[in-house]
Design an enzyme around this catalytic site. Structure first.
Site, PDB file in Angstrom:
ATOM      1  CD  GLU A 167      -8.680   8.127   4.656  1.00  0.00           C
ATOM      2  OE1 GLU A 167      -8.088   8.710   3.726  1.00  0.00           O
ATOM      3  OE2 GLU A 167      -9.250   7.040   4.499  1.00  0.00           O
ATOM      4  CB  SER A 168      -1.989   8.214   4.447  1.00  0.00           C
ATOM      5  OG  SER A 168      -2.503   8.916   3.326  1.00  0.00           O
ATOM      6  CB  VAL A 187      -3.982  -0.262   5.511  1.00  0.00           C
ATOM      7  CG1 VAL A 187      -4.420  -1.479   6.295  1.00  0.00           C
ATOM      8  CG2 VAL A 187      -3.749  -0.636   4.048  1.00  0.00           C
ATOM      9  CE  LYS A 229     -10.359  -4.813   3.432  1.00  0.00           C
ATOM     10  NZ  LYS A 229     -11.326  -3.756   3.068  1.00  0.00           N
ATOM     11  CB  CYS A 275      -0.931   0.011   1.206  1.00  0.00           C
ATOM     12  SG  CYS A 275      -1.927   1.521   1.321  1.00  0.00           S
TER      13      CYS A 275
END
Length: 227
Positions: A68-69, A52, A39, A12
């Site tokens: 949330e990145s 992720v 998952k 990811c």
């Protein structure tokens, strides 16, 4: 001090962003990889969106879950030194906007490697090229987005550029050719320890297997090149 657990999928790019920022802060963290195709229930309880990265923060006897990145990166930058965002509010807002641009670039990259036919593949290739042209026009002297200072924009783009370590090999061409500032930025990011360490040593091989499993146009080019 807080303890951090990063819930991850090995390929990811958004997880890579979080891992890069954590490494730049010099703090230890545990990384837990899951299979997004299967998952686990404990993950679904943690992640409201089922995506992720998820960062579990243990502090003062309690756990908080962030997802949330961009949110994770902002939290880490507000609470841990060194600061990676500019201090000036206007410049900080500008950097946030370019992080959104990085996410749009990743969306085009996803469409590129999953395109089922040559026409869609070419449309996405052109969309990426247009975004790279815009970046080339925006960049300064480097080596990073804001000059000599590594920032959150760099952490956002590094995973996007990493894809082309494989793509360039498959297609025999590179969108970085003819864009010298972008090429130099890509190279500077690839040499940074936090960027290198954000993926496993077998990342490219795992990515290649993943793309071949998509049965996409790019996968067919890869198989033809291998043959």
């Amino acid at each position: 001090m807080a303890k951090f657990r990063l819930i991850s999928f090995a390929l990811c790019p958004y997880v890579q962003r979080a891992a890069i920022v954590l490494a730049e802060k010099g703090v230890p963290f545990e990384r837990v990889n899951i299979d997004l195709a299967n998952k686990p229930d404990w993950f679904l309880k943690l992640s409201p969106l089922g995506k992720v990265p998820v960062l579990v923060v243990e502090q003062d006897g309690r756990e908080e879950v962030l997802f949330e990145s961009a949110v994770i990166a902002e939290y880490l930058d507000e609470t841990l030194a060194p600061q990676l965002h500019p201090a000036d509010p206007l410049e900080k807002a500008r950097h946030r906007a370019w992080i959104e641009f990085a996410s749009a670039t990743l969306a085009d990259i996803y469409g590129y490697y999953t395109a089922a036919d040559q026409r869609t593949f070419e449309e996405k290739r052109q969309a990426i090229a247009a975004k790279f042209d815009r970046l080339e026009q925006t960049l300064g002297e480097g080596p990073y987005f804001a000059g000599g200072r590594f920032g959150l924009v760099d952490a956002a783009f590094a995973p996007a550029f990493r894809y082309f370590d494989l793509f360039d090999r498959i297609t025999g061409e590179s969108p970085f050719d003819g864009r010298p500032k972008l090429k130099a930025w890509r190279e500077a990011l690839s040499e940074r320890a936090s960027v290198r360490g954000a993926v496993a040593p077998d990342y490219l091989e795992a990515l290649q297997r993943f793309i071949r499993g998509k049965g996409s146009h790019l996968a067919s080019l890869d198989l033809a090149e291998a043959a």
